[in-house]
Design an enzyme around this catalytic site. Structure first.
Site, mmCIF file in Angstrom:
data_model
loop_
_atom_site.group_PDB
_atom_site.id
_atom_site.type_symbol
_atom_site.label_atom_id
_atom_site.label_comp_id
_atom_site.label_asym_id
_atom_site.label_seq_id
_atom_site.Cartn_x
_atom_site.Cartn_y
_atom_site.Cartn_z
ATOM 1 N N SER A 1 33.604 -2.646 -12.882
ATOM 2 C CA SER A 1 33.546 -3.959 -12.248
ATOM 3 C C SER A 1 32.912 -3.859 -10.868
ATOM 4 C CB SER A 1 34.944 -4.574 -12.169
ATOM 5 O OG SER A 1 35.857 -3.642 -11.660
ATOM 6 N N TYR B 1 33.926 8.436 -22.834
ATOM 7 C CA TYR B 1 34.057 7.374 -21.840
ATOM 8 C C TYR B 1 33.665 7.934 -20.481
ATOM 9 C CZ TYR B 1 35.789 3.617 -18.985
ATOM 10 O OH TYR B 1 35.845 2.586 -18.082
ATOM 11 N N GLN C 1 51.197 -8.524 -5.398
ATOM 12 C CA GLN C 1 51.713 -8.444 -6.772
ATOM 13 C C GLN C 1 53.221 -8.224 -6.776
ATOM 14 O OE1 GLN C 1 49.617 -5.108 -8.460
ATOM 15 N NE2 GLN C 1 47.626 -6.071 -8.140
ATOM 16 N N TYR D 1 41.474 12.473 -5.825
ATOM 17 C CA TYR D 1 41.312 11.054 -6.173
ATOM 18 C C TYR D 1 40.821 10.960 -7.617
ATOM 19 C CZ TYR D 1 40.202 6.109 -5.930
ATOM 20 O OH TYR D 1 40.168 4.760 -6.179
ATOM 21 N N GLU E 1 44.338 3.822 -2.657
ATOM 22 C CA GLU E 1 42.875 3.747 -2.650
ATOM 23 C C GLU E 1 42.338 5.011 -1.993
ATOM 24 O OE1 GLU E 1 41.376 1.188 -4.172
ATOM 25 O OE2 GLU E 1 43.388 0.454 -4.620
ATOM 26 N N ASN F 1 34.935 5.693 -8.150
ATOM 27 C CA ASN F 1 34.076 4.912 -7.256
ATOM 28 C C ASN F 1 33.690 5.692 -6.002
ATOM 29 O OD1 ASN F 1 36.297 4.713 -5.498
ATOM 30 N ND2 ASN F 1 36.882 2.700 -6.232
ATOM 31 N N TYR G 1 47.866 9.182 -10.437
ATOM 32 C CA TYR G 1 47.766 7.979 -11.273
ATOM 33 C C TYR G 1 48.323 8.210 -12.669
ATOM 34 C CZ TYR G 1 44.766 5.200 -8.144
ATOM 35 O OH TYR G 1 44.271 4.442 -7.114
ATOM 36 N N ARG H 1 28.219 7.410 -8.544
ATOM 37 C CA ARG H 1 28.245 7.143 -9.978
ATOM 38 C C ARG H 1 27.095 6.232 -10.414
ATOM 39 N NH1 ARG H 1 33.721 3.389 -10.382
ATOM 40 N NH2 ARG H 1 32.866 1.503 -9.443
#
Ligand SMILES: *[C@@H]1O[C@H](CO)[C@@H](O)[C@H](O)[C@H]1NC(C)=O
Ligand SMILES: *[C@@H]1O[C@H](CO)[C@@H](O)[C@H](O)[C@H]1NC(C)=O
Ligand SMILES: *[C@@H]1O[C@H](CO)[C@@H](O)[C@H](O)[C@H]1NC(C)=O
Length: 365
Positions: free
Chosen positions: A199, A246, A80, A257, A142, A251, A173, A207
């Site tokens: 996704s 929400y 990117q 994290y 990550e 993940n 983040y 989760r």
């Protein structure tokens, strides 16, 4: 484009007119001066506006990056590209020159290397001799579970740049900052109870197991590739803000994290139900009454479902989850510009020798 061609066209017209007048009256000295004088500021203006490079901030010459801190981004993260020289304008960090141009390698104070782009055999790392003053910065956002452990990374890097609090250069983040004005926050209108956009689905994720049990007790509106309900980027915010709750389910579960899955609903005015590290860990980053933690409810899971249904009926209790918004607002990190600017800022202020020799053990344990 049209915006700019108009004024310059009229300038040309005026200029031509003036020059024509100058030509006709050229022999009459006094008249010449009369016409030339008023036209000179115009000429000046035209000359200046044709000097386009003057206003482009990232054209650096040998002289003006001389005493700037140079950070070389070795590879675009995940391929990117992004606008990199915004340290001063966007983050108030001065004196930084960030580049991907490898011809600056020998002059770079720091070389930022994104872990996920390193080849397994390390063959795409810099090969020429490292200048004595240069620090290599290991960058990764990550979690350990989703980061391949590569042999040979020890005794290579000087600094770590990641979401972890114990990184040399740390950047979560998102983060909360004090608001300039104190105002009651009114959440946006809601037409959904519990939502989840996901996704990346794996039945082995904590989760997924939680969701499979939880969905038996409360209606959850699901979106995203995992549910064959892909949503466009532009629909993400409207969907999240239209939900009372929400599911901010990470993940994988690792200390610190805590990703945009928390910070996005927080900033949009939706109460996050978090699954990730411990509540204590979350409370280091955000106020305790800004979120609901799945661990707040022992067994059975119905307790959480019952609690959300209770909050759905009790407006006052629900609004209690927004009290912190009177004093704080949410800042979401601007990938990747903010990170490379932070790296530069660190290098500017800390110039001591530093090596990070046990990266493998530190990150993967
Ligand atoms: C660059 O260095 C010179 C002298 O070493 C100093 O006078 C000047 O202020 C510096 N410029 C910046 C932008 O720091
Ligand atoms: C950097 O310096 C080394 C010598 O120390 C040289 O071999 C190499 O070509 C230089 N690299 C660049 C990109 O200028
Ligand atoms: C950076 O780390 C490497 C590897 O440990 C070391 O050889 C080098 O001297 C360090 N450089 C600086 C500027 O701290």
């Amino acid at each position: 484009m049209n915006y700019f061609s108009k004024p310059s066209k009229s300038f040309h017209k005026i200029l031509r007119l003036v020059l024509l007048s100058v030509f006709i009256l050229g022999c009459i000295v006094t008249a010449f001066f009369m016409y030339y004088k008023p036209s000179s500021p115009l000429l000046n203006h035209l000359l200046q506006s044709s000097d386009c490079t003057k206003n482009i901030p990232h054209v650096y010459s040998e002289t003006n990056y001389k005493n700037m801190t140079i950070v070389l981004l070795w590879m675009w993260p995940f391929g990117q590209t992004y606008e990199m020289n915004v340290c001063s304008s966007a983050f108030n960090i001065e004196g930084c020159f960030i580049t991907v141009d490898r011809k600056f390698y020998n002059k770079s104070d720091g070389v930022v290397i994104h872990h996920r782009d390193i080849a397994g055999d390390l063959s795409n790392l810099p090969k020429s001799q490292r200048p004595w003053f240069q620090k290599w910065i290991w960058m990764n956002w990550e979690s350990p579970r989703h980061t391949a452990r590569l042999p040979g990374l020890n005794n290579l890097f000087n600094l770590t740049l990641s979401y972890r609090r114990d990184s040399d250069i740390k950047m979560p983040y998102g983060f909360l900052v004090t608001a300039n004005t104190v105002e009651d926050f009114v959440p946006p209108s809601k037409d959904k109870l519990v939502c989840w956009i996901v996704s990346n689905w794996s039945p082995n994720h904590v989760r997924a197991k939680y969701y499979n049990e939880f969905k038996n007790h409360i209606n959850i509106q699901t979106f995203g590739r995992a549910f064959n309900k892909h949503i466009a980027d532009k629909d993400y915010n409207p969907i999240v803000s239209s939900c009372k709750f929400y599911l901010a389910f990470e993940n994988s579960v690792h200390e610190d994290y805590i990703t945009e899955k928390l910070y996005n609903p927080l900033s949009l005015g939706t109460v996050p139900v978090v699954l990730g590290p411990t509540r204590e860990n979350y409370e280091i980053f955000v106020p305790r009454d800004a979120f609901i933690h799945v661990d707040d409810f022992k067994t059975p899971k119905e307790l959480l479902a019952d609690y959300l249904l209770l909050l759905d009926k009790n407006e006052e209790l629900y609004l209690g989850y927004f009290k912190w918004r009177r004093h704080f607002k949410v800042n979401i990190v601007k990938f990747w510009a903010e990170l490379t600017c932070k790296a530069c800022d660190y290098l500017r202020h800390k110039n001591e020798y530093k090596a990070f020799n046990n990266l493998n053990k530190w990150f993967w344990g």
